[in-house]
Design a protein around this motif. Structure first.
Motif, mmCIF file in Angstrom:
data_model
loop_
_atom_site.group_PDB
_atom_site.id
_atom_site.type_symbol
_atom_site.label_atom_id
_atom_site.label_comp_id
_atom_site.label_asym_id
_atom_site.label_seq_id
_atom_site.Cartn_x
_atom_site.Cartn_y
_atom_site.Cartn_z
ATOM 1 N N MET A 191 3.000 8.066 -5.655
ATOM 2 C CA MET A 191 1.957 7.286 -4.979
ATOM 3 C C MET A 191 0.569 7.733 -5.444
ATOM 4 O O MET A 191 0.363 8.908 -5.761
ATOM 5 C CB MET A 191 2.065 7.480 -3.465
ATOM 6 C CG MET A 191 3.457 7.210 -2.918
ATOM 7 S SD MET A 191 3.924 5.484 -3.123
ATOM 8 C CE MET A 191 2.965 4.775 -1.826
ATOM 9 N N PRO A 192 -0.397 6.801 -5.432
ATOM 10 C CA PRO A 192 -1.758 7.146 -5.851
ATOM 11 C C PRO A 192 -2.301 8.337 -5.062
ATOM 12 O O PRO A 192 -2.103 8.417 -3.850
ATOM 13 C CB PRO A 192 -2.563 5.882 -5.523
ATOM 14 C CG PRO A 192 -1.559 4.781 -5.495
ATOM 15 C CD PRO A 192 -0.289 5.394 -5.015
ATOM 16 N N GLY A 193 -2.927 9.262 -5.778
ATOM 17 C CA GLY A 193 -3.542 10.418 -5.123
ATOM 18 C C GLY A 193 -2.612 11.610 -5.002
ATOM 19 O O GLY A 193 -3.068 12.722 -4.743
ATOM 20 N N GLU A 194 -1.305 11.402 -5.193
ATOM 21 C CA GLU A 194 -0.372 12.527 -5.082
ATOM 22 C C GLU A 194 -0.460 13.423 -6.320
ATOM 23 O O GLU A 194 -0.821 12.980 -7.408
ATOM 24 C CB GLU A 194 1.075 12.011 -4.970
ATOM 25 C CG GLU A 194 1.397 11.414 -3.622
ATOM 26 C CD GLU A 194 2.841 10.915 -3.527
ATOM 27 O OE1 GLU A 194 3.268 10.612 -2.411
ATOM 28 O OE2 GLU A 194 3.533 10.823 -4.573
ATOM 29 N N SER A 195 -0.088 14.692 -6.130
ATOM 30 C CA SER A 195 -0.060 15.620 -7.250
ATOM 31 C C SER A 195 1.278 15.472 -7.977
ATOM 32 O O SER A 195 2.166 16.305 -7.879
ATOM 33 C CB SER A 195 -0.248 17.045 -6.730
ATOM 34 O OG SER A 195 -0.258 17.940 -7.819
ATOM 35 N N SER A 217 -1.852 4.753 -12.295
ATOM 36 C CA SER A 217 -2.073 5.829 -11.334
ATOM 37 C C SER A 217 -2.529 5.228 -10.018
ATOM 38 O O SER A 217 -2.625 5.921 -9.015
ATOM 39 C CB SER A 217 -3.151 6.779 -11.851
ATOM 40 O OG SER A 217 -2.803 7.259 -13.118
ATOM 41 N N LYS A 218 -2.850 3.947 -10.059
ATOM 42 C CA LYS A 218 -3.388 3.274 -8.869
ATOM 43 C C LYS A 218 -2.335 2.397 -8.212
ATOM 44 O O LYS A 218 -2.629 1.725 -7.219
ATOM 45 C CB LYS A 218 -4.598 2.417 -9.246
ATOM 46 C CG LYS A 218 -5.839 3.225 -9.622
ATOM 47 C CD LYS A 218 -6.052 3.226 -11.120
ATOM 48 C CE LYS A 218 -7.150 4.160 -11.563
ATOM 49 N NZ LYS A 218 -7.047 4.466 -13.006
ATOM 50 N N THR A 219 -1.142 2.323 -8.771
ATOM 51 C CA THR A 219 -0.080 1.506 -8.175
ATOM 52 C C THR A 219 0.918 2.407 -7.457
ATOM 53 O O THR A 219 1.053 3.589 -7.794
ATOM 54 C CB THR A 219 0.661 0.692 -9.261
ATOM 55 O OG1 THR A 219 1.012 1.566 -10.340
ATOM 56 C CG2 THR A 219 -0.209 -0.425 -9.802
ATOM 57 N N CYS A 220 1.604 1.842 -6.447
ATOM 58 C CA CYS A 220 2.669 2.576 -5.753
ATOM 59 C C CYS A 220 3.927 2.421 -6.604
ATOM 60 O O CYS A 220 4.471 1.321 -6.723
ATOM 61 C CB CYS A 220 2.908 1.977 -4.375
ATOM 62 S SG CYS A 220 1.427 1.985 -3.355
ATOM 63 N N ASN A 221 4.345 3.527 -7.210
ATOM 64 C CA ASN A 221 5.373 3.421 -8.244
ATOM 65 C C ASN A 221 6.761 3.811 -7.760
ATOM 66 O O ASN A 221 6.952 4.895 -7.216
ATOM 67 C CB ASN A 221 5.003 4.307 -9.433
ATOM 68 C CG ASN A 221 3.702 3.873 -10.082
ATOM 69 O OD1 ASN A 221 3.402 2.676 -10.140
ATOM 70 N ND2 ASN A 221 2.915 4.823 -10.551
ATOM 71 N N LEU A 222 7.700 2.918 -7.997
ATOM 72 C CA LEU A 222 9.108 3.253 -7.828
ATOM 73 C C LEU A 222 9.591 3.688 -9.212
ATOM 74 O O LEU A 222 9.589 2.882 -10.157
ATOM 75 C CB LEU A 222 9.907 2.040 -7.342
ATOM 76 C CG LEU A 222 11.422 2.232 -7.300
ATOM 77 C CD1 LEU A 222 11.813 3.312 -6.300
ATOM 78 C CD2 LEU A 222 12.127 0.927 -6.958
ATOM 79 N N VAL A 223 9.933 4.960 -9.340
ATOM 80 C CA VAL A 223 10.269 5.499 -10.662
ATOM 81 C C VAL A 223 11.787 5.510 -10.851
ATOM 82 O O VAL A 223 12.519 6.024 -10.005
ATOM 83 C CB VAL A 223 9.724 6.935 -10.813
ATOM 84 C CG1 VAL A 223 9.960 7.448 -12.230
ATOM 85 C CG2 VAL A 223 8.240 6.978 -10.475
ATOM 86 N N ASN A 246 0.816 -1.224 0.000
ATOM 87 C CA ASN A 246 0.000 0.000 0.000
ATOM 88 C C ASN A 246 0.840 1.259 0.000
ATOM 89 O O ASN A 246 0.329 2.351 -0.192
ATOM 90 C CB ASN A 246 -0.896 0.051 1.248
ATOM 91 C CG ASN A 246 -1.736 -1.193 1.394
ATOM 92 O OD1 ASN A 246 -2.358 -1.630 0.428
ATOM 93 N ND2 ASN A 246 -1.730 -1.793 2.568
ATOM 94 N N LYS A 247 2.119 1.095 0.282
ATOM 95 C CA LYS A 247 2.959 2.277 0.463
ATOM 96 C C LYS A 247 4.412 1.933 0.160
ATOM 97 O O LYS A 247 4.831 0.781 0.343
ATOM 98 C CB LYS A 247 2.834 2.718 1.925
ATOM 99 C CG LYS A 247 3.117 4.186 2.152
ATOM 100 C CD LYS A 247 3.008 4.545 3.626
ATOM 101 C CE LYS A 247 3.928 5.727 3.897
ATOM 102 N NZ LYS A 247 4.238 5.904 5.285
#
Lengths: 348, 428
Positions: free
Chosen positions: B52-56, B129-135, B11-12
């Motif tokens: 992270m989802p929901g972040e700007s 946009s719904k996954t916790c992304n390591l970029v 989740n995080k």
């Protein structure tokens, strides 16, 4: 204050006359004429027909572009919020005139416009993408049903309310694709449809397969040695830096560039604007997509007389067929005016 | 062939001294990943970030998205032929860090990378946009040739996804999904009352940076073949694509192919799902004829009653889709097609570049030309001015306040032809 509506009708529905009066020139009248009375009543208190524009069907058909501009000016003078056209039922020239006016009003005035026609009226096929056309019976006997549907849809458009599906509102399907989020993922919808088809149950495709224009090639050129040949490409080759910013995909324009003095295109002077293929090799040697080098050699050998000094280019990647058709028609006219006899079209 | 997917919910994301999962948080040791990726001499600099989802947050330009997975039991390793040996996969147990994703970025072909917005209207269209992304922000050495740049980014994403999962091998799964496919000998006798069907899985292989890899083999150099559905889940198919962002099948969507999942859900009830055939989408007519005929021949050798066919990409591959469709139908199989549309910004043009009357059961993932306005984001990972050159954008797509106006085409996965979103289209 109620919305101001202008109504367009032909000479017949204005009570001027039939075929013998079909060359009647455009004119305006204050308030309602003929079927405008019923339409005005159906609009209720929220909108009012402030003026009527009348034009003979033959007059309109004899020069559609000119008349459409003429009628548009008459409509504009009433400062309308919306326009009603017809209904034209199955009258072909009347339907085409209503459709052409709908197209012009949508594009030039950008205000709501509604017409009514029988589905087989040629105006439907020509203009259904430009305006809402309420489905009517084939003759004026259907007036009673057409009027409330036209008025209701126009009021919805005027008030900015959401317009429902064709069957709900009574308009003829416009053929416009609109996105929406469904309840389920596309994968699941596809498996559902697959199961129905396998079981022989009824199902509805989400996209009926399109039918394409097929163009027969012109007869071959007999005297090649005396012909002028042009290069046209959808492979995006353009002067280095893409000076006209032709889009990498879904192109909104094409470019016209001189190749006067070029015997060979190189990475120093040309590149591709195309975003649908690996540009490495086209950028490295643009002749791979727009073969100026080979054409110059053939020109010298006398295979043909002259390589046209301009080439036309766009990007075919995801570009709408309507845009491609428009580019093609314009380019063809320019080539024809320049006396070009043959064109080599290269893609990617 | 039986595979258990052991899914550990994430989740995080958080930075940590040790890469591990605890209570839904994936802790990431930044240095270990930077060290691992920096060994690639094609990359001059490697940077990591979270989205992270929901972040700007806006990520642009995105190349690929990969789900962290590794093998717990069974033959072979994840992404065989890429980061593991070429042993076959698809059996045993596989660990999945569900909810986490590795996003690779870089200006490779420029036109062909996409956008992920973590919030706002763009987020509704994008699965990632719904996954916790390591970029992974990967900077290539000067003048790195494009094909090498693509390969470097591709490997960096796969290595990192594999590394993350490997570090979490001890984690307890939140749930276990089991997929089991019998051998053909049994499969052909099972459910005699049900139609036998397969999935014809089209892989983008137009070449020149439009590539898909199967066990490390470039798909354009293959003949259509059979593959186990569970092999796909173990990363046997990976994306090497630089092509319009909305409908290239990212590695993540291959790993989680929803068509396979949804067909498996109906298996034994509405049909007998006997297998998956992969085929390619090469550019020449001879290749298209060969691959479509060979695919349908395989389907007939098995004795199928129906084929569900999914496309990748648009335009040129529409011809492959249509050939597959009519060849299957005319040899007696029923088909359903999964594609997307390029109907123009106004939706008024025909949506496909080819068609046949047999394609009467067609599901689409929406019109990729539809225009969307993406409001400014507080944080940008990458280069926002790429919006002006990206496929789906135009000169002026990026406004001075950071607003981007583009076609959906520019959003990663927006019109996924594996049907990975709920988007579709209808006619008015």
């Amino acid at each position: 204050m109620s919305y101001r509506v202008v109504h367009y009708i032909n000479q017949f529905f204005a009570g001027i006359g039939g075929e013998e009066k079909a060359d009647y020139a455009p004119e305006t009248r204050e308030g309602v004429v003929g079927p405008g009375m019923a339409l005005n009543a159906a609009l209720g208190n929220e909108a009012e027909i402030v003026g009527t524009v009348i034009c003979g069907d033959t007059y309109f058909a004899s020069d559609m572009a000119k008349t459409s501009a003429e009628v548009l000016e008459l409509i504009r003078k009433f400062e309308p919020d919306a326009v009603l056209l017809g209904p034209a039922f199955n009258a072909g020239r009347y339907g085409s005139a209503c459709g052409a006016m709908g197209d012009a009003i949508s594009k030039e005035l950008g205000i709501p416009v509604v017409s009514g026609m029988f589905p087989e009226n040629p105006g439907v096929e020509m203009y259904r993408k430009s305006l809402y056309i309420i489905e009517t019976a084939d003759s004026a006997r259907g007036m009673g049903k057409a009027v409330p549907a036209m008025a209701k849809l126009l009021l919805k458009l005027l008030k900015g309310e959401k317009v429902g599906l064709p069957a709900e509102e009574g308009y003829i399907e416009r053929g416009l694709r609109i996105n929406k989020f469904f309840e389920t993922m596309a994968s699941e919808r596809c498996v559902d449809m697959f199961v129905k088809k396998l079981k022989g149950e009824p199902f509805e495709t989400e996209y009926p397969m399109p039918v394409f224009d097929r163009v027969d090639p012109n007869p071959p050129i007999v005297d090649m040695a005396n012909s002028t040949v042009a290069l046209v490409t959808s492979g995006g080759i353009c002067p280095k830096g893409n000076p006209d910013h032709i889009e990498a995909s879904s192109a909104s324009k094409y470019g016209e560039y001189s190749i006067e003095g070029f015997d060979d295109l190189t990475s120093a002077d040309h590149c591709t604007a195309h975003g649908g293929y690996d540009a490495t090799y086209a950028d490295d040697d643009p002749d791979r997509v727009l073969p100026v080098d080979v054409m110059r050699e053939m020109e010298k050998e006398g295979v043909f007389k002259k390589l046209h000094n301009k080439f036309y280019t766009t990007v075919g990647n995801g570009t709408a067929v309507a845009s491609a058709k428009k580019f093609g028609a314009e380019i063809a006219l320019k080539l024809k005016a320049d006396g070009v006899d043959a064109v080599i079209l290269t893609s990617t | 062939m039986k595979l258990e997917l052991h899914k550990v919910k994430v989740n995080k994301l958080a930075w940590g001294d040790k890469t591990e999962t605890k209570d839904g948080v994936l802790y990431v040791n930044r240095l270990e990943i930077v060290d691992m990726l920096s060994s690639d001499e094609r990359l001059v600099k490697v940077d990591l970030d979270f989205a992270m989802p929901g972040e700007s947050v806006r990520i642009i330009p995105v190349k690929d998205v990969v789900e962290p997975r590794c093998k717990l039991e069974g033959k072979g390793g994840i992404f065989p032929g890429m980061v593991s040996d070429v042993e076959t996969v698809g059996e045993g147990k596989t660990l999945v860090l569900e909810g986490a994703a590795v996003v690779t970025t870089g200006k490779i072909v420029r036109f062909q990378e996409g956008i992920i917005d973590m919030s706002g209207p763009g987020a509704d269209y994008c699965p990632y946009s719904k996954t916790c992304n390591l970029v992974l922000v990967l900077e290539p050495v000067a003048d790195l040739e494009k094909h090498d740049h693509e390969a470097a980014c591709r490997l960096a994403g796969l290595k990192t996804a594999s590394y993350l999962a490997e570090c979490c091998k001890g984690a307890t799964a939140d749930n276990v999904e089991t997929y089991e496919f019998p051998a053909f000998r049994e499969a052909m006798h099972a459910y005699p009352e049900l139609p036998k069907v397969a999935y014809l899985y089209m892989l983008q292989s137009q070449g020149l940076l439009h590539d898909t890899w199967v066990y490390g083999v470039d798909a354009k150099q293959t003949l259509p073949t059979l593959i186990g559905a569970t092999e796909v889940m173990d990363g046997a198919i990976v994306s090497g694509n630089c092509v319009s962002a909305c409908d290239k099948n990212n590695t993540y969507s291959h790993q989680n192919n929803p068509v396979i999942k949804d067909m498996y859900a109906r298996h034994g009830k509405d049909f007998n799902f006997v297998g998956v055939i992969i085929t390619n989408e090469n550019v020449t007519l001879a290749d298209k004829k060969r691959s479509s005929s060979y695919s349908i021949k395989l389907a007939n050798m098995i004795g199928l009653d129906g084929l569900l066919i999914s496309e990748e990409g648009f335009g040129n591959p529409d011809a492959d889709l249509i050939m597959n469709c009519w060849k299957a139908e005319r040899s007696g199989m029923k088909t359903a097609l999964l594609t997307d549309e390029y109907a123009g910004q106004d939706g008024a043009s025909q949506s496909l570049a080819d068609s046949c009357p047999e394609g009467d059961a067609c599901v689409t993932a929406g019109n990729a030309n539809e225009v969307i306005t993406l409001p400014p984001m507080e944080k940008i990972i990458g280069y926002p001015d790429e919006a002006n050159v990206i496929a789906g954008g135009w000169d002026g797509s990026l406004a001075s306040d950071g607003t981007i106006t583009v076609e959906l085409q520019a959003i990663i996965g927006a019109t996924s032809e594996l049907g990975f979103t709920k988007l579709g289209a209808y006619t008015v």
